[in-house]
Scaffold this motif. Structure first.
Motif, PDB file in Angstrom:
ATOM      1  N   SER A   1      -2.302  34.040 -21.730  1.00 16.23           N
ATOM      2  CA  SER A   1      -1.390  33.606 -22.791  1.00 16.23           C
ATOM      3  C   SER A   1      -0.201  32.907 -22.135  1.00 16.23           C
ATOM      4  O   SER A   1      -0.350  31.800 -21.633  1.00 16.23           O
ATOM      5  CB  SER A   1      -0.939  34.804 -23.633  1.00 16.23           C
ATOM      6  OG  SER A   1      -0.371  35.835 -22.831  1.00 16.23           O
ATOM      7  N   THR A   2       0.973  33.538 -22.155  1.00 16.22           N
ATOM      8  CA  THR A   2       2.130  33.062 -21.405  1.00 16.22           C
ATOM      9  C   THR A   2       2.833  34.287 -20.831  1.00 16.22           C
ATOM     10  O   THR A   2       2.667  35.405 -21.350  1.00 16.22           O
ATOM     11  CB  THR A   2       3.135  32.298 -22.289  1.00 16.22           C
ATOM     12  OG1 THR A   2       3.772  33.222 -23.195  1.00 16.22           O
ATOM     13  CG2 THR A   2       2.468  31.177 -23.074  1.00 16.22           C
ATOM     14  N   PRO A   3       3.641  34.146 -19.775  1.00 16.42           N
ATOM     15  CA  PRO A   3       4.357  35.299 -19.232  1.00 16.42           C
ATOM     16  C   PRO A   3       5.218  36.006 -20.276  1.00 16.42           C
ATOM     17  O   PRO A   3       5.245  37.244 -20.326  1.00 16.42           O
ATOM     18  CB  PRO A   3       5.223  34.675 -18.125  1.00 16.42           C
ATOM     19  CG  PRO A   3       4.434  33.495 -17.670  1.00 16.42           C
ATOM     20  CD  PRO A   3       3.806  32.946 -18.919  1.00 16.42           C
ATOM     21  N   ASP A   4       5.904  35.241 -21.129  1.00 20.76           N
ATOM     22  CA  ASP A   4       6.747  35.867 -22.151  1.00 20.76           C
ATOM     23  C   ASP A   4       5.922  36.669 -23.154  1.00 20.76           C
ATOM     24  O   ASP A   4       6.291  37.780 -23.544  1.00 20.76           O
ATOM     25  CB  ASP A   4       7.575  34.809 -22.893  1.00 20.76           C
ATOM     26  CG  ASP A   4       8.768  34.334 -22.071  1.00 20.76           C
ATOM     27  OD1 ASP A   4       9.139  35.027 -21.104  1.00 20.76           O
ATOM     28  OD2 ASP A   4       9.327  33.270 -22.401  1.00 20.76           O
ATOM     29  N   GLN A   5       4.792  36.110 -23.574  1.00 19.02           N
ATOM     30  CA  GLN A   5       3.947  36.802 -24.548  1.00 19.02           C
ATOM     31  C   GLN A   5       3.295  38.050 -23.953  1.00 19.02           C
ATOM     32  O   GLN A   5       3.062  39.033 -24.662  1.00 19.02           O
ATOM     33  CB  GLN A   5       2.865  35.849 -25.068  1.00 19.02           C
ATOM     34  CG  GLN A   5       3.405  34.738 -25.959  1.00 19.02           C
ATOM     35  CD  GLN A   5       2.326  33.723 -26.315  1.00 19.02           C
ATOM     36  OE1 GLN A   5       1.261  33.685 -25.702  1.00 19.02           O
ATOM     37  NE2 GLN A   5       2.606  32.891 -27.302  1.00 19.02           N
ATOM     38  N   ALA A   6       3.004  38.019 -22.659  1.00 17.67           N
ATOM     39  CA  ALA A   6       2.312  39.132 -22.015  1.00 17.67           C
ATOM     40  C   ALA A   6       3.256  40.245 -21.567  1.00 17.67           C
ATOM     41  O   ALA A   6       2.803  41.337 -21.229  1.00 17.67           O
ATOM     42  CB  ALA A   6       1.526  38.616 -20.806  1.00 17.67           C
ATOM     43  N   LEU A   7       4.543  39.981 -21.579  1.00 19.58           N
ATOM     44  CA  LEU A   7       5.521  40.945 -21.059  1.00 19.58           C
ATOM     45  C   LEU A   7       5.580  42.208 -21.915  1.00 19.58           C
ATOM     46  O   LEU A   7       5.615  42.149 -23.144  1.00 19.58           O
ATOM     47  CB  LEU A   7       6.906  40.305 -21.000  1.00 19.58           C
ATOM     48  CG  LEU A   7       8.031  41.182 -20.418  1.00 19.58           C
ATOM     49  CD1 LEU A   7       7.767  41.494 -18.952  1.00 19.58           C
ATOM     50  CD2 LEU A   7       9.380  40.496 -20.599  1.00 19.58           C
ATOM     51  N   THR A   8       5.573  43.352 -21.250  1.00 24.80           N
ATOM     52  CA  THR A   8       5.776  44.644 -21.908  1.00 24.80           C
ATOM     53  C   THR A   8       6.835  45.414 -21.121  1.00 24.80           C
ATOM     54  O   THR A   8       7.384  44.904 -20.156  1.00 24.80           O
ATOM     55  CB  THR A   8       4.470  45.463 -21.948  1.00 24.80           C
ATOM     56  OG1 THR A   8       4.049  45.729 -20.600  1.00 24.80           O
ATOM     57  CG2 THR A   8       3.370  44.725 -22.688  1.00 24.80           C
ATOM     58  N   GLY A   9       7.136  46.642 -21.539  1.00 23.59           N
ATOM     59  CA  GLY A   9       8.052  47.480 -20.780  1.00 23.59           C
ATOM     60  C   GLY A   9       9.345  47.751 -21.509  1.00 23.59           C
ATOM     61  O   GLY A   9       9.622  47.185 -22.579  1.00 23.59           O
ATOM     62  N   PRO A  10      10.180  48.633 -20.949  1.00 23.85           N
ATOM     63  CA  PRO A  10      11.401  49.076 -21.639  1.00 23.85           C
ATOM     64  C   PRO A  10      12.407  47.963 -21.906  1.00 23.85           C
ATOM     65  O   PRO A  10      13.045  47.954 -22.961  1.00 23.85           O
ATOM     66  CB  PRO A  10      11.974  50.143 -20.694  1.00 23.85           C
ATOM     67  CG  PRO A  10      11.333  49.895 -19.372  1.00 23.85           C
ATOM     68  CD  PRO A  10       9.988  49.346 -19.659  1.00 23.85           C
TER      69      PRO A  10
END
Length: 259
Positions: A213-222
């Motif tokens: 996808s994109t790094p922003d879309q794939a980002l998870t975490g606190p």
């Protein structure tokens, strides 16, 4: 230069890049005539693994039958070494650096042949999946280097000097800095019974998701969730390592400023 590249190359260098390139060239039917190194023993070690290749510690290539001379040495040495090479007038001279300007090669037939990959000693690289970035002093040089690149890789692109500089910086963030993040994770796990390899499935999945996808879309975490309680706990756990605590804060700030 003829329209049909006759697949004949000489290499300046016998290090990791030159070694990987020499084997890729040979595996794809490209004749490697000579391999140069200041250490004749190192040049001979590589040349002996490539059929019909001569090792040399001389920069006199005036009798070489190669159409392309590729300089695959450290960035700082490219300019000086290129000035000391004796070569046939119509040979193409190219270097493999992503940061050194094309202008450092003071030769009318020159270009850049930059494989965008990290090369490890004694580890074979599949060049079909290595992006090769091309730039030539003119269209003829560019086309000749494109022909060579396409023999090795499925991803060959013509780029400007400015684009290569930006790409090199991006590669440092994506590769070198990622490596240091893993080293930081390893430091945090010291003294526990958990090995860094426990994180491997998570890391590989995260990287794959970023490219799917994109790094922003794939980002998870606190930080992405705005979970301040968890962030506070993490910072408290890093109190004995101010360097990593500051790094955690800086990256968390970077993430939260974009969410």
């Amino acid at each position: 230069m003829s329209d049909n590249f006759d697949q004949s190359v000489s290499l300046i260098g016998a290090g990791r890049v030159a070694t990987s390139l020499a084997h890729a060239l040979s595996a794809n039917g490209v004749k490697v005539n000579e391999i140069y190194s200041r250490s004749l023993a190192q040049a001979k070690k590589l040349a002996d693994s490539i059929s019909g290749t001569i090792a040399t510690d001389s920069l006199d290539f005036s009798r070489s039958k190669s159409q392309i001379l590729i300089i695959a040495i450290s960035d700082d040495a490219i300019g000086q070494v290129s000035e000391n090479i004796t070569f046939p007038e119509d040979i193409i001279m190219a270097h493999t650096s992503g940061t050194v300007s094309l202008g450092v090669l003071r030769h009318p037939h020159s270009g850049i042949f930059y494989p965008l990959q990290t090369f490890t000693e004694n580890k074979k690289v599949d060049f079909r999946h290595v992006p090769i970035l091309i730039d030539g002093k003119d269209d003829l040089m560019t086309n000749e280097l494109l022909k060579l690149g396409k023999l090795l890789s499925n991803d060959v692109q013509v780029t400007t000097e400015s684009e290569r500089q930006q790409l090199h910086v991006a590669a440092v963030f994506a590769s070198n800095f990622t490596n240091r993040m893993l080293a930081a994770a390893e430091d945090i796990l010291k003294g526990t019974s958990v090995d860094l390899k426990t994180l491997k499935p998570l890391v590989l999945e995260s990287i794959q998701n970023a490219f799917d996808s994109t790094p922003d879309q794939a980002l998870t975490g606190p930080a992405k969730r705005g979970d301040t309680k968890t962030i506070k706990k993490h910072l408290e756990s890093l109190q004995e390592n101010q360097e990593l605590q500051s790094l955690y804060e800086a990256i968390t700030k970077m993430i939260t400023s974009k969410t």
